[in-house]
Design a protein around this motif. Structure first.
Motif, PDB file in Angstrom:
ATOM      1  N   PRO C 168       0.880  -1.143   0.121  1.00  0.00           N
ATOM      2  CA  PRO C 168       0.391   0.494  -0.260  1.00  0.00           C
ATOM      3  C   PRO C 168       0.604   1.265  -0.407  1.00  0.00           C
ATOM      4  O   PRO C 168       0.284   2.227  -0.942  1.00  0.00           O
ATOM      5  CB  PRO C 168      -0.933  -0.210   1.558  1.00  0.00           C
ATOM      6  N   TYR C 169       1.853   1.251   0.742  1.00  0.00           N
ATOM      7  CA  TYR C 169       2.383   2.373   0.640  1.00  0.00           C
ATOM      8  C   TYR C 169       3.105   2.961  -0.652  1.00  0.00           C
ATOM      9  O   TYR C 169       3.334   4.518  -1.124  1.00  0.00           O
ATOM     10  CB  TYR C 169       3.563   2.171   1.371  1.00  0.00           C
ATOM     11  N   VAL C 170       3.316   2.111  -1.953  1.00  0.00           N
ATOM     12  CA  VAL C 170       3.722   2.063  -3.156  1.00  0.00           C
ATOM     13  C   VAL C 170       2.716   2.885  -3.682  1.00  0.00           C
ATOM     14  O   VAL C 170       2.868   3.038  -4.765  1.00  0.00           O
ATOM     15  CB  VAL C 170       4.431   1.062  -4.167  1.00  0.00           C
ATOM     16  N   GLY C 171       1.407   2.510  -3.556  1.00  0.00           N
ATOM     17  CA  GLY C 171       0.828   3.067  -3.965  1.00  0.00           C
ATOM     18  C   GLY C 171      -0.572   2.245  -4.627  1.00  0.00           C
ATOM     19  O   GLY C 171      -1.353   1.400  -4.305  1.00  0.00           O
ATOM     20  N   GLY C 172       0.473   2.149  -6.627  1.00  0.00           N
ATOM     21  CA  GLY C 172      -0.996   1.817  -7.133  1.00  0.00           C
ATOM     22  C   GLY C 172      -2.798   2.127  -7.349  1.00  0.00           C
ATOM     23  O   GLY C 172      -2.624   3.530  -7.051  1.00  0.00           O
ATOM     24  N   PRO C 173      -3.059   0.962  -6.723  1.00  0.00           N
ATOM     25  CA  PRO C 173      -4.814   1.870  -6.410  1.00  0.00           C
ATOM     26  C   PRO C 173      -5.158   3.094  -6.114  1.00  0.00           C
ATOM     27  O   PRO C 173      -5.818   3.987  -6.357  1.00  0.00           O
ATOM     28  CB  PRO C 173      -5.338   0.468  -6.658  1.00  0.00           C
ATOM     29  N   SER C 174      -4.854   3.319  -4.717  1.00  0.00           N
ATOM     30  CA  SER C 174      -4.926   4.088  -4.267  1.00  0.00           C
ATOM     31  C   SER C 174      -4.338   5.486  -4.315  1.00  0.00           C
ATOM     32  O   SER C 174      -4.785   6.755  -3.802  1.00  0.00           O
ATOM     33  CB  SER C 174      -4.415   4.441  -2.453  1.00  0.00           C
ATOM     34  N   GLY C 175      -2.645   5.259  -4.932  1.00  0.00           N
ATOM     35  CA  GLY C 175      -2.105   6.547  -5.901  1.00  0.00           C
ATOM     36  C   GLY C 175      -1.479   6.647  -4.410  1.00  0.00           C
ATOM     37  O   GLY C 175      -2.176   6.063  -3.250  1.00  0.00           O
ATOM     38  N   VAL C 176      -0.849   8.194  -4.199  1.00  0.00           N
ATOM     39  CA  VAL C 176      -0.229   8.526  -3.189  1.00  0.00           C
ATOM     40  C   VAL C 176       0.387  10.399  -2.944  1.00  0.00           C
ATOM     41  O   VAL C 176      -0.197  11.062  -3.616  1.00  0.00           O
ATOM     42  CB  VAL C 176       1.755   8.311  -3.542  1.00  0.00           C
ATOM     43  N   PRO C 177      -0.387  10.876  -1.603  1.00  0.00           N
ATOM     44  CA  PRO C 177       0.232  11.715  -1.798  1.00  0.00           C
ATOM     45  C   PRO C 177       1.322  12.866  -2.494  1.00  0.00           C
ATOM     46  O   PRO C 177       2.067  11.399  -1.778  1.00  0.00           O
ATOM     47  CB  PRO C 177      -0.639  11.750  -0.154  1.00  0.00           C
ATOM     48  N   ALA C 206      -1.337   9.564  -9.302  1.00  0.00           N
ATOM     49  CA  ALA C 206      -2.707   9.378  -8.935  1.00  0.00           C
ATOM     50  C   ALA C 206      -3.271   7.922  -8.974  1.00  0.00           C
ATOM     51  O   ALA C 206      -1.904   7.274  -9.057  1.00  0.00           O
ATOM     52  CB  ALA C 206      -3.376  10.103 -10.507  1.00  0.00           C
ATOM     53  N   PRO C 207      -4.641   7.774  -8.825  1.00  0.00           N
ATOM     54  CA  PRO C 207      -4.920   6.175  -8.125  1.00  0.00           C
ATOM     55  C   PRO C 207      -4.039   5.927  -9.429  1.00  0.00           C
ATOM     56  O   PRO C 207      -5.092   6.580 -10.229  1.00  0.00           O
ATOM     57  CB  PRO C 207      -6.343   7.437  -7.587  1.00  0.00           C
ATOM     58  N   GLY C 208      -4.249   4.638  -9.218  1.00  0.00           N
ATOM     59  CA  GLY C 208      -3.982   4.097 -10.390  1.00  0.00           C
ATOM     60  C   GLY C 208      -3.316   4.115 -11.330  1.00  0.00           C
ATOM     61  O   GLY C 208      -2.758   3.639 -12.937  1.00  0.00           O
ATOM     62  N   GLY C 209      -2.167   5.354 -11.451  1.00  0.00           N
ATOM     63  CA  GLY C 209      -1.420   6.253 -12.070  1.00  0.00           C
ATOM     64  C   GLY C 209       0.091   5.526 -12.633  1.00  0.00           C
ATOM     65  O   GLY C 209       0.470   5.405 -13.577  1.00  0.00           O
ATOM     66  N   GLY C 210       0.685   4.792 -11.394  1.00  0.00           N
ATOM     67  CA  GLY C 210       1.581   4.115 -11.571  1.00  0.00           C
ATOM     68  C   GLY C 210       3.080   6.093 -11.415  1.00  0.00           C
ATOM     69  O   GLY C 210       2.431   6.898 -11.059  1.00  0.00           O
TER      70      GLY C 210
END
Lengths: 278, 278, 278, 278
Positions: C168-177, C206-210
């Protein structure tokens, strides 16, 4: 007089490649170091005085990546390797001297495909499906092949067609189809030399269960001394309908390692190969 | 009806291993990343709930280590790879897509040993000695073998017996024996598929000259599209007196790489193999 | 007479470690080779005649792993590196000679924490949240700190507390702030020397944007020549309420590399440190 | 009110870099995996839709390469690590949890240079020369520095100037100068925190003796718990005549490793630094 083997080879042979290309990013078990390949030197980086240049590579990888073979040193049970060797003491100077992958002789043997997915009439067995002894026997019977002592038996679940999908191939939530303990015992009773499958861990993985329990590994590697080949590409073999063939596998002789990437081949003489199941 | 190839294989084959074990500290070219193998996990590091444990490996290495094959992408001349491909543009996304080692088909072919050291009656040719066309022809004649189109020709200088010495095998001040440009042209004219030797760079290295100039590489890889196999162990083959055999070589299918460690085999049917030179 | 710096150091300093431990399996960007560490030699593998033994390590890793710094050579835009250097030609012999990580001077500078999550009163900003210029300015004002030329500015989104969760830290679906282009421009206008964050890519994903589009990287690395520090552990700093401190960062001087794992420190004299926000 | 440390730092500091650049091909101990760096992705290999591209790195290396620090887990004596921990049992799951390099706190301490070569009036001490306690004491006296508890003491033999020569730096036939057991005991009695040298193994290596016996390692790492820093570049420090300074060293926090490459710094306030020996 020409050697009989060479005579047949020069008469023409057909080869089906059972090995996956080793590519950065391919699916692999998360338990092993990732496969990486890079070019430290590319053409043009350093041109010699005569106009030539050489490019080269750096590889960093686990050995249980791509299509690969498990040496007997890979798995222990209750502190013992195959034959009762103490698993801790078998590691001398950081190498598995006795049962390392360098001890596996190159294989030129009878290979047999058991196309379970083909027999069951499915594209692929479901994730977590345990291929039973009944499945193995019915498949062999339908194909008209018998498993003999010293054979290499390749079990096709059809799951291998998902290799290109990446993560789903590895299983995780879905699990992965394969034989369980019973299927491994059956292979052992037939005295096979090695067993392979088109999945990442050869044996059935329960949905969500990961690689926590691997009873078929224990039966084959520890109890019986039978090598395991994983992540085979069996699609071409099934499409060609080859049930019996010469199986060629040459492990990298990495001194003291627990496994090796391999590129196994199925080979037939073109003089007699008919494309039909044997 | 059993396939003709399988029939011969099941009749019994004898194999001579031409590959060196991959061991930490073995001699290798200083131009390439050193071979390293280590065990991240040993038995006992993490025992599963059912009493089993798995050991695994990490390898980091160049591809031109141990016994290995050069892909056509390995060498360029005046900015071109074999067939005239632009050497810089052939590298797509960090991979040699066209002439990478993944494009080398597995080999089951006629192999021929030219035991030059045996012919000359020396333990090994001297460092820096250039094996001439006359040497090659006289050796073939004495052995009673002919080189044919599509063959894999293995040239024994005897230098391979020094592999265990380490640094001297690599050459340096002494140089290394091997064919030069003329020998490479001769191989090309015979239409061989691949050529190998028991030395680190296949071709002659001048004393003190290092790997600065490699004309035979240019002739074979760039001009002719002939693969090169290096650091072969040809001692067993020479001792057995096999001049002709089935040569088996299966490169690791590393996508886009310039070479691969390999473990080539010489194989004969035991039904007909006599141990005498063919 | 003792040097003024040494006098303060010997008077006592307190250090907050801003670097993550480098551990096999830690979350990291999938674009970079995975961090691996293993012990080729363990104690007991080889004991010397005097009773001593030495254990050692093998590391294989990308440089953009763990807490790390981006060199200016890391990112190009329209074929150019910072200062207009041609991105292709800047790579000499497989090394980024000009803007490689070896060109980054060790940093002993004023560091400033902008605790955006603290200011917003949230545990962490949501995945995909873009930290605005207004957020940065309000945070600075609330903390009573000003950003000065030459500072290193560390932006805390609170997302770093999720490092231990892994994927989850890496982001993926959620994106990262994180900041976006506007925030990067704001940092550039303040003339900062380097900017850091507690997230894997410094900037908003962005969420899902990698990691497909990284405008803040372009602004900072290419347009402004400002270094970026990623995957910082800012939790201790925020808990201690340090808004201003001496920032120490010493990149590994890897010749020609695009980045380096680092272990930055925030340091204060214990004589004056009060534990309150400055 | 500004922190006292930050005030001095902002008043201006001068830094002398004591770390070697990490370069492919640099001299290193043959006991450890070779340092390699390569670029898997170069600019242009993969350009994103917005015109940007990112280059990245792959490193494979031992930890005792370049300028590096030895963790206490590096050496054992008669089966024990420092403090009496069992050397075999201290390795949990393939990691030295207790005395691994991740347990070394970053250092901001008083550093002292003992320029033995300078004192002896030689370019460098001869290979195999043992730096005696008398040498250390005379050097300190001549420089007017005292060694205090908690210091980091750096011993210059002058051998470090040979780093660029490659193989001769490593020693081999010539041996390498350095302290022996007596010098290590002297350092221990002074209660130093860490000791460093400009040579590959810190201590004297006998001509032709290799790294077979390392008594100073035993004294410092096992008996005293004193860290060792090797392959320092002390030429700039000696040229500047700095005998006393703030020593900054931040090991990479590699969980469970036996060492880490480091880039130590000597730092002084420019307000008071005079360029003369303190």
């Amino acid at each position: 007089m020409t050697d009989a083997l060479l005579q047949v080879v020069q008469g023409g042979v057909e080869t089906i490649d059972l090995g996956r290309q080793l590519r950065v990013g391919m699916p692999q078990s998360p338990n092993h170091p990732q496969f990486w390949h890079t070019l430290p030197r590319r053409h043009g980086d350093m041109v010699r005085s005569d106009g030539s240049s050489a490019a080269n590579d750096l590889i960093t990888t686990g050995t249980h990546v791509g299509t690969h073979i498990d040496a007997l040193a890979h798995v222990s049970f209750e502190g013992k390797l195959h034959g009762g060797a103490d698993a801790t003491e078998s590691c001398l100077g950081g190498k598995y001297v006795e049962h390392g992958v360098h001890t596996i002789e190159p294989m030129l043997r009878r290979g047999v495909l058991l196309d379970v997915a083909g027999h069951l009439g499915v594209e692929h067995c479901e994730g977590g499906y345990e291929i039973t002894v009944a499945d193995l026997e019915a498949t062999a019977e339908r194909q008209g092949v018998t498993v003999q002592r010293g054979d290499v038996v390749l079990i096709r679940s059809g799951w291998g067609a998902r290799f290109a999908e990446g993560a789903p191939y590895v299983g995780g939530p879905s699990g992965v189809p394969g034989v369980g303990e019973a299927g491994a015992v059956w292979l052992g009773e037939h005295g096979v030399h090695a067993a392979g499958a088109d999945t990442i861990a050869f044996e059935r993985l329960a949905p969500g269960g990961g690689h926590a329990l691997l009873p078929a590994h224990r039966v084959l590697l520890v109890e019986r001394g039978i090598y395991i080949v994983e992540a085979l590409d069996l699609e071409g073999l099934a499409a060609a309908g080859w049930g019996e063939f010469t199986f060629v596998l040459v492990p990298m002789p990495i001194f003291g390692a627990t496994g090796s990437p391999v590129r196994p081949l199925a080979v037939r003489s073109t003089a007699t190969s008919t494309g039909a199941a044997s």
